[in-house]
Design a protein around this motif. Sequence first.
Motif, PDB file in Angstrom:
ATOM      1  N   ILE A  52      -7.592   2.613  12.186  1.00  0.00           N
ATOM      2  CA  ILE A  52      -7.828   1.462  11.317  1.00  0.00           C
ATOM      3  C   ILE A  52      -6.515   1.046  10.658  1.00  0.00           C
ATOM      4  CG2 ILE A  52      -9.081   0.652   9.278  1.00  0.00           C
ATOM      5  CD1 ILE A  52     -11.315   2.623  10.035  1.00  0.00           C
ATOM      6  N   ALA A  53      -5.726   2.036  10.230  1.00  0.00           N
ATOM      7  CA  ALA A  53      -4.427   1.742   9.625  1.00  0.00           C
ATOM      8  C   ALA A  53      -3.530   0.982  10.603  1.00  0.00           C
ATOM      9  CB  ALA A  53      -3.749   3.037   9.198  1.00  0.00           C
ATOM     10  N   GLU A  54      -3.558   1.370  11.877  1.00  0.00           N
ATOM     11  CA  GLU A  54      -2.733   0.677  12.878  1.00  0.00           C
ATOM     12  C   GLU A  54      -3.133  -0.789  12.998  1.00  0.00           C
ATOM     13  OE1 GLU A  54      -0.650   2.815  16.336  1.00  0.00           O
ATOM     14  OE2 GLU A  54      -2.750   3.431  16.473  1.00  0.00           O
ATOM     15  N   GLN A  55      -4.438  -1.051  12.962  1.00  0.00           N
ATOM     16  CA  GLN A  55      -4.881  -2.445  13.026  1.00  0.00           C
ATOM     17  C   GLN A  55      -4.477  -3.216  11.771  1.00  0.00           C
ATOM     18  OE1 GLN A  55      -8.503  -4.066  14.286  1.00  0.00           O
ATOM     19  NE2 GLN A  55      -8.847  -2.632  15.942  1.00  0.00           N
ATOM     20  N   LEU A  56      -4.566  -2.577  10.626  1.00  0.00           N
ATOM     21  CA  LEU A  56      -4.152  -3.239   9.387  1.00  0.00           C
ATOM     22  C   LEU A  56      -2.676  -3.634   9.451  1.00  0.00           C
ATOM     23  CD1 LEU A  56      -5.977  -0.966   6.769  1.00  0.00           C
ATOM     24  CD2 LEU A  56      -6.447  -3.392   7.189  1.00  0.00           C
ATOM     25  N   ILE A  57      -1.872  -2.751  10.044  1.00  0.00           N
ATOM     26  CA  ILE A  57      -0.441  -3.039  10.192  1.00  0.00           C
ATOM     27  C   ILE A  57      -0.232  -4.159  11.207  1.00  0.00           C
ATOM     28  CG2 ILE A  57       1.775  -2.096  10.955  1.00  0.00           C
ATOM     29  CD1 ILE A  57       0.665   0.687  10.021  1.00  0.00           C
ATOM     30  N   LYS A  58      -0.881  -4.027  12.354  1.00  0.00           N
ATOM     31  CA  LYS A  58      -0.711  -4.995  13.441  1.00  0.00           C
ATOM     32  C   LYS A  58      -1.097  -6.409  13.006  1.00  0.00           C
ATOM     33  CE  LYS A  58      -3.409  -4.559  17.025  1.00  0.00           C
ATOM     34  NZ  LYS A  58      -3.979  -3.998  18.279  1.00  0.00           N
ATOM     35  N   LYS A  59      -2.131  -6.500  12.177  1.00  0.00           N
ATOM     36  CA  LYS A  59      -2.614  -7.814  11.745  1.00  0.00           C
ATOM     37  C   LYS A  59      -1.930  -8.310  10.472  1.00  0.00           C
ATOM     38  CE  LYS A  59      -7.114  -7.395  14.006  1.00  0.00           C
ATOM     39  NZ  LYS A  59      -7.021  -8.623  14.801  1.00  0.00           N
ATOM     40  N   GLY A  60      -0.976  -7.518   9.959  1.00  0.00           N
ATOM     41  CA  GLY A  60      -0.167  -7.984   8.846  1.00  0.00           C
ATOM     42  C   GLY A  60      -0.759  -7.799   7.457  1.00  0.00           C
ATOM     43  N   TYR A  61      -1.820  -7.013   7.345  1.00  0.00           N
ATOM     44  CA  TYR A  61      -2.423  -6.804   6.033  1.00  0.00           C
ATOM     45  C   TYR A  61      -1.632  -5.809   5.186  1.00  0.00           C
ATOM     46  CZ  TYR A  61      -6.559  -9.202   7.883  1.00  0.00           C
ATOM     47  OH  TYR A  61      -7.407 -10.128   8.421  1.00  0.00           O
ATOM     48  N   VAL A  62      -0.946  -4.876   5.847  1.00  0.00           N
ATOM     49  CA  VAL A  62      -0.096  -3.899   5.170  1.00  0.00           C
ATOM     50  C   VAL A  62       1.171  -3.717   5.995  1.00  0.00           C
ATOM     51  CG1 VAL A  62      -2.029  -2.653   4.098  1.00  0.00           C
ATOM     52  CG2 VAL A  62      -1.190  -1.941   6.351  1.00  0.00           C
ATOM     53  N   LYS A  63       2.175  -3.089   5.373  1.00  0.00           N
ATOM     54  CA  LYS A  63       3.452  -2.910   6.069  1.00  0.00           C
ATOM     55  C   LYS A  63       3.579  -1.550   6.759  1.00  0.00           C
ATOM     56  CE  LYS A  63       6.005  -6.103   3.095  1.00  0.00           C
ATOM     57  NZ  LYS A  63       7.120  -6.247   2.134  1.00  0.00           N
ATOM     58  N   GLY A  64       2.766  -0.594   6.340  1.00  0.00           N
ATOM     59  CA  GLY A  64       2.888   0.736   6.937  1.00  0.00           C
ATOM     60  C   GLY A  64       1.656   1.580   6.702  1.00  0.00           C
ATOM     61  N   VAL A  65       1.658   2.762   7.340  1.00  0.00           N
ATOM     62  CA  VAL A  65       0.497   3.651   7.250  1.00  0.00           C
ATOM     63  C   VAL A  65       0.243   4.087   5.813  1.00  0.00           C
ATOM     64  CG1 VAL A  65      -0.404   5.911   7.924  1.00  0.00           C
ATOM     65  CG2 VAL A  65       0.740   4.473   9.624  1.00  0.00           C
ATOM     66  N   GLN A  66       1.306   4.440   5.086  1.00  0.00           N
ATOM     67  CA  GLN A  66       1.126   4.903   3.713  1.00  0.00           C
ATOM     68  C   GLN A  66       0.473   3.838   2.851  1.00  0.00           C
ATOM     69  OE1 GLN A  66       1.860   8.187   2.740  1.00  0.00           O
ATOM     70  NE2 GLN A  66       0.518   7.498   1.085  1.00  0.00           N
ATOM     71  N   GLU A  67       0.912   2.599   3.007  1.00  0.00           N
ATOM     72  CA  GLU A  67       0.312   1.509   2.239  1.00  0.00           C
ATOM     73  C   GLU A  67      -1.155   1.318   2.607  1.00  0.00           C
ATOM     74  OE1 GLU A  67       0.791  -3.297   1.335  1.00  0.00           O
ATOM     75  OE2 GLU A  67       2.201  -2.300   2.707  1.00  0.00           O
ATOM     76  N   ALA A  68      -1.468   1.459   3.895  1.00  0.00           N
ATOM     77  CA  ALA A  68      -2.850   1.315   4.347  1.00  0.00           C
ATOM     78  C   ALA A  68      -3.755   2.337   3.671  1.00  0.00           C
ATOM     79  CB  ALA A  68      -2.926   1.457   5.867  1.00  0.00           C
ATOM     80  N   PHE A  69      -3.270   3.564   3.577  1.00  0.00           N
ATOM     81  CA  PHE A  69      -4.077   4.615   2.937  1.00  0.00           C
ATOM     82  C   PHE A  69      -4.106   4.449   1.421  1.00  0.00           C
ATOM     83  CE2 PHE A  69      -4.176   6.453   7.068  1.00  0.00           C
ATOM     84  CZ  PHE A  69      -5.246   7.338   7.072  1.00  0.00           C
ATOM     85  N   ASP A  70      -2.976   4.081   0.845  1.00  0.00           N
ATOM     86  CA  ASP A  70      -2.931   3.923  -0.615  1.00  0.00           C
ATOM     87  C   ASP A  70      -3.850   2.791  -1.079  1.00  0.00           C
ATOM     88  OD1 ASP A  70      -1.124   5.972  -0.839  1.00  0.00           O
ATOM     89  OD2 ASP A  70       0.642   4.680  -1.029  1.00  0.00           O
ATOM     90  N   ARG A  71      -3.847   1.688  -0.354  1.00  0.00           N
ATOM     91  CA  ARG A  71      -4.600   0.514  -0.807  1.00  0.00           C
ATOM     92  C   ARG A  71      -6.049   0.502  -0.354  1.00  0.00           C
ATOM     93  NH1 ARG A  71      -1.427  -4.967   0.353  1.00  0.00           N
ATOM     94  NH2 ARG A  71      -3.284  -5.724  -0.755  1.00  0.00           N
ATOM     95  N   TYR A  72      -6.291   1.017   0.878  1.00  0.00           N
ATOM     96  CA  TYR A  72      -7.619   0.827   1.452  1.00  0.00           C
ATOM     97  C   TYR A  72      -8.330   2.098   1.927  1.00  0.00           C
ATOM     98  CZ  TYR A  72      -5.985  -4.005   1.557  1.00  0.00           C
ATOM     99  OH  TYR A  72      -5.498  -5.231   1.194  1.00  0.00           O
ATOM    100  N   LEU A  73      -7.630   3.004   2.581  1.00  0.00           N
ATOM    101  CA  LEU A  73      -8.295   4.058   3.349  1.00  0.00           C
ATOM    102  C   LEU A  73      -8.312   5.428   2.698  1.00  0.00           C
ATOM    103  CD1 LEU A  73      -6.821   3.104   6.846  1.00  0.00           C
ATOM    104  CD2 LEU A  73      -8.956   2.308   5.791  1.00  0.00           C
TER     105      LEU A  73
END
Length: 268
Positions: free
Chosen positions: A131-152
Amino acid sequence: MRADLHLHSNASDGSDSPERIVDIASAKDLDAIAITDHDTLAGVERAIERGGQVGVKVIPGIELSAFSSYEVHVLGYNVRLDDNRLCAKLEELKEKRKERALRIVDKLEQYKIYLDREELLGCDCVGRPHIAEQLIKKGYVKGVQEAFDRYLGKNGLAYIKSDRLTPLGAVKLIKDAGGSAVIAHPLIFSTKGVIEDLISGLKGYGLDGIEAYYPSHSISDTAKLVAIARKHRLITTGGTDYHGRIRNTEIGSLNWSPDGYTASRLKL
């Protein structure tokens, strides 16, 4: 003997195929490796076949995600790939992972974040890193850490608690499948002062070892964990927890060699 016994392929949340991992291990002159994907054995046979072609011993492995008062990951080595109970439980866990992923996607859509459900469900063992990879690919976050910090992550906007095995259940599942059970990256439990209780609670059910050698462990960390293992007559394993491009660790970067006791118990 040089070995790396904690490697993840794209059968779970790594980025490289099992065959590529074996090829990298061969190029780095490793003698033995283990593919230890999260809650799946899907990449193991392919790795073993490739290992036979290039001269790298691949032992069947898995990493089971468990939870009690805290998250505990248990590595399983030399499990029977055709064990009925293990295979049935892994299928059950795979379905639970898909259900959790869809619930996370549902929560993300509440924040106007839209991901590709079909692509996620196409993963054999989908998890939050996908899910983090998709968030990055679609431009919602800049990296894995941000994906987990903000959403996951646990405090993230779209966090959903997982329905997991207990640590005891994970150890028993591995032992019933003929394997050796090892607590992965155990430093956190030593830091929290609970490692002795964790080992004592699991050893009676067949716990075999702890992963004393790990990229984030200092020399003193490793020495302390080795001493704990010797006290409890446990094996000490080592691995990089390689995930390919997802994490900044390289196969074989530990430069670890198993001692004779560990090598004998794991049939290396």
